[in-house]
Design a protein around this motif. Structure first.
Motif, PDB file in Angstrom:
ATOM      1  N   ASN A  68       0.912  -1.273   0.042  1.00 60.93           N
ATOM      2  CA  ASN A  68       0.067  -0.173  -0.076  1.00 60.93           C
ATOM      3  C   ASN A  68       0.825   1.276  -0.023  1.00 60.93           C
ATOM      4  OD1 ASN A  68      -2.566  -1.168  -0.163  1.00 60.93           O
ATOM      5  ND2 ASN A  68      -3.127  -0.694   1.913  1.00 60.93           N
ATOM      6  N   ASP A  69       1.918   1.260  -0.909  1.00 64.49           N
ATOM      7  CA  ASP A  69       2.896   2.394  -0.743  1.00 64.49           C
ATOM      8  C   ASP A  69       3.655   2.658   0.463  1.00 64.49           C
ATOM      9  OD1 ASP A  69       2.179   2.914  -3.376  1.00 64.49           O
ATOM     10  OD2 ASP A  69       0.220   4.300  -2.914  1.00 64.49           O
ATOM     11  N   TYR A  70       3.379   1.908   1.313  1.00 71.97           N
ATOM     12  CA  TYR A  70       4.465   1.813   2.447  1.00 71.97           C
ATOM     13  C   TYR A  70       5.727   1.152   2.144  1.00 71.97           C
ATOM     14  CZ  TYR A  70       0.826   4.051   5.352  1.00 71.97           C
ATOM     15  OH  TYR A  70      -0.076   4.694   5.831  1.00 71.97           O
ATOM     16  N   PRO A 162     -10.666  -1.918   4.161  1.00 68.15           N
ATOM     17  CA  PRO A 162      -9.162  -2.025   3.848  1.00 68.15           C
ATOM     18  C   PRO A 162      -9.108  -2.636   2.348  1.00 68.15           C
ATOM     19  CG  PRO A 162      -9.808  -4.174   4.776  1.00 68.15           C
ATOM     20  CD  PRO A 162     -10.912  -3.131   4.887  1.00 68.15           C
ATOM     21  N   LYS A 163      -7.944  -2.151   1.721  1.00 71.78           N
ATOM     22  CA  LYS A 163      -7.727  -2.628   0.317  1.00 71.78           C
ATOM     23  C   LYS A 163      -7.264  -4.206   0.186  1.00 71.78           C
ATOM     24  CE  LYS A 163      -5.937   1.580  -1.420  1.00 71.78           C
ATOM     25  NZ  LYS A 163      -4.848   2.524  -1.844  1.00 71.78           N
ATOM     26  N   ILE A 164      -6.835  -4.522   1.343  1.00 76.18           N
ATOM     27  CA  ILE A 164      -6.039  -5.854   1.606  1.00 76.18           C
ATOM     28  C   ILE A 164      -6.484  -6.498   2.934  1.00 76.18           C
ATOM     29  CG2 ILE A 164      -3.878  -7.256   1.747  1.00 76.18           C
ATOM     30  CD1 ILE A 164      -2.531  -4.686   0.584  1.00 76.18           C
ATOM     31  N   LEU A 165      -6.916  -7.638   2.691  1.00 72.87           N
ATOM     32  CA  LEU A 165      -7.386  -8.646   3.693  1.00 72.87           C
ATOM     33  C   LEU A 165      -6.455  -9.639   3.847  1.00 72.87           C
ATOM     34  CD1 LEU A 165      -9.602  -9.315   6.139  1.00 72.87           C
ATOM     35  CD2 LEU A 165     -10.921 -10.714   4.343  1.00 72.87           C
ATOM     36  N   ILE A 166      -5.695  -9.913   4.955  1.00 69.96           N
ATOM     37  CA  ILE A 166      -4.534 -10.974   5.418  1.00 69.96           C
ATOM     38  C   ILE A 166      -5.349 -11.952   6.283  1.00 69.96           C
ATOM     39  CG2 ILE A 166      -2.354 -11.456   6.224  1.00 69.96           C
ATOM     40  CD1 ILE A 166      -1.684  -8.469   5.386  1.00 69.96           C
ATOM     41  N   ALA A 167      -5.479 -13.140   5.842  1.00 70.98           N
ATOM     42  CA  ALA A 167      -6.309 -14.347   6.626  1.00 70.98           C
ATOM     43  C   ALA A 167      -5.026 -15.245   6.915  1.00 70.98           C
ATOM     44  CB  ALA A 167      -7.373 -14.925   5.971  1.00 70.98           C
ATOM     45  N   ASP A 168      -4.942 -15.524   8.319  1.00 65.83           N
ATOM     46  CA  ASP A 168      -3.752 -16.393   8.437  1.00 65.83           C
ATOM     47  C   ASP A 168      -4.375 -17.713   9.033  1.00 65.83           C
ATOM     48  OD1 ASP A 168      -1.528 -17.783   9.026  1.00 65.83           O
ATOM     49  OD2 ASP A 168      -0.619 -16.451  10.629  1.00 65.83           O
ATOM     50  N   GLU A 169      -4.703 -18.559   8.496  1.00 70.36           N
ATOM     51  CA  GLU A 169      -5.339 -19.982   8.649  1.00 70.36           C
ATOM     52  C   GLU A 169      -6.854 -19.574   9.159  1.00 70.36           C
ATOM     53  OE1 GLU A 169      -4.409 -23.061   8.103  1.00 70.36           O
ATOM     54  OE2 GLU A 169      -2.199 -22.812   7.875  1.00 70.36           O
ATOM     55  N   PRO A 170      -7.590 -18.804   8.453  1.00 75.41           N
ATOM     56  CA  PRO A 170      -8.821 -18.289   9.226  1.00 75.41           C
ATOM     57  C   PRO A 170     -10.001 -19.557   9.196  1.00 75.41           C
ATOM     58  CG  PRO A 170      -8.742 -18.047   6.844  1.00 75.41           C
ATOM     59  CD  PRO A 170      -7.279 -18.608   7.143  1.00 75.41           C
ATOM     60  N   THR A 171      -9.708 -20.854   8.566  1.00 78.12           N
ATOM     61  CA  THR A 171     -10.520 -21.994   8.846  1.00 78.12           C
ATOM     62  C   THR A 171     -10.061 -23.177   9.772  1.00 78.12           C
ATOM     63  OG1 THR A 171      -9.898 -23.044   6.877  1.00 78.12           O
ATOM     64  CG2 THR A 171     -11.660 -21.461   6.721  1.00 78.12           C
ATOM     65  N   GLY A 172      -8.667 -23.017  10.224  1.00 75.55           N
ATOM     66  CA  GLY A 172      -7.726 -23.915  10.770  1.00 75.55           C
ATOM     67  C   GLY A 172      -8.614 -24.676  11.884  1.00 75.55           C
ATOM     68  N   ASN A 173      -9.343 -24.149  12.716  1.00 75.17           N
ATOM     69  CA  ASN A 173     -10.074 -24.678  13.749  1.00 75.17           C
ATOM     70  C   ASN A 173     -11.367 -24.899  13.503  1.00 75.17           C
ATOM     71  OD1 ASN A 173      -7.716 -24.553  15.453  1.00 75.17           O
ATOM     72  ND2 ASN A 173      -8.167 -22.378  16.005  1.00 75.17           N
ATOM     73  N   LEU A 174     -11.765 -24.982  12.591  1.00 73.94           N
ATOM     74  CA  LEU A 174     -13.474 -25.121  11.978  1.00 73.94           C
ATOM     75  C   LEU A 174     -13.580 -26.552  11.124  1.00 73.94           C
ATOM     76  CD1 LEU A 174     -13.716 -21.384  10.784  1.00 73.94           C
ATOM     77  CD2 LEU A 174     -14.058 -22.439  13.082  1.00 73.94           C
ATOM     78  N   ASP A 175     -14.776 -26.804  11.656  1.00 73.70           N
ATOM     79  CA  ASP A 175     -15.194 -28.031  10.670  1.00 73.70           C
ATOM     80  C   ASP A 175     -15.439 -27.700   9.296  1.00 73.70           C
ATOM     81  OD1 ASP A 175     -18.444 -27.632  10.015  1.00 73.70           O
ATOM     82  OD2 ASP A 175     -18.196 -27.124  12.179  1.00 73.70           O
TER      83      ASP A 175
END
Length: 238
Positions: A68-70, A162-175
């Motif tokens: 994002n330009d940073y 946000p322009k960017i969504l960062i998801a770190d294992e968002p379904t890791g604990n789910l059925d």
């Protein structure tokens, strides 16, 4: 990718930890506006380090990272909160505030950036509707299922558009069924123009919802493939 805006760029990025483990070894990656990118690989491959570098939780040992330009290897610590306000981050363990209601958890992300109360109310109602949890606004996190808590976490992450969504294992604990519901929400957010970067071990989701796949092993990018499947040998048959 004519006309697309480059939102994330890694140039010759290395990350070596104090124990001399090289977690990231010469990453050269570009991610454009509107993409949906899976980051896959075995535990310890370097996925989490790669993800954490995007929101400056980790710094590179060498190389250049632009989000994002940073310019993240140069950014002052005092500017990091401004970078993070332009990103949405979803974690495997939700990180909801237990003493706040669902409405208050999502509103908190907007209060931090000093939005007006009326604007906060409207936006929170909108994003809770998007994740199909409008009726749960007065509830507390411990009154919700794991899948519902993850949907709240997603609502909070996208509250500031946000322009960017960062998801770190968002379904890791789910059925599987709940994970598919989370995936449908992420797809819808992506279709509305948000770039999604998702680290995952879930082969079924990667194969079912086809997007770009970046595969990391031993700190190296071993595959970067559009419309990829989870396993390289499967990919060669399609």
């Amino acid at each position: 990718m004519g006309g697309k805006v480059l939102l994330i760029e890694f140039k010759h990025v290395f990350k070596k930890y104090a124990n001399q483990v090289v977690a990231v070894n010469d990453f050269n990656i570009k991610i454009q506006q509107g993409e949906f990118v899976y980051v896959i690989g075995p535990s310890g491959a370097g996925k989490s380090t790669f993800i954490k570098m995007m929101y400056r939780e980790e710094k590179p040992t060498s190389g250049q990272i632009k989000v994002n330009d940073y310019q993240l290897e140069e950014i002052k610590n005092s500017k990091v909160p401004f970078l993070r306000r332009e990103l949405g981050v979803v974690f495997q363990d939700f990180k909801l505030l237990p003493k706040l209601t669902i409405f208050e958890n999502v509103a908190y992300a907007l209060q931090v950036i000093e939005k007006q109360p009326a604007a906060i109310k409207a936006r929170v109602e909108h994003v809770l509707g998007l994740v199909k949890l409008a009726s749960k606004a007065p509830a507390f996190p411990n009154e919700l299922s794991g899948g519902e808590q993850q949907r709240v976490a997603i609502a909070r992450a996208i509250a500031n558009e946000p322009k960017i969504l960062i998801a770190d294992e968002p379904t890791g604990n789910l059925d599987p069924e709940t994970a598919a519901g989370i995936m449908e929400i992420l797809e819808r957010i992506n279709q509305q123009g948000t770039t999604v970067v998702m680290a995952t071990h879930n082969s079924h989701l990667v194969n079912e919802y086809r997007h770009r796949v970046i595969e990391i092993e031993g700190g190296r990018v071993i595959r970067d493939q559009d419309e990829g499947r989870f396993f390289q040998d499967e990919a060669s048959n399609f």
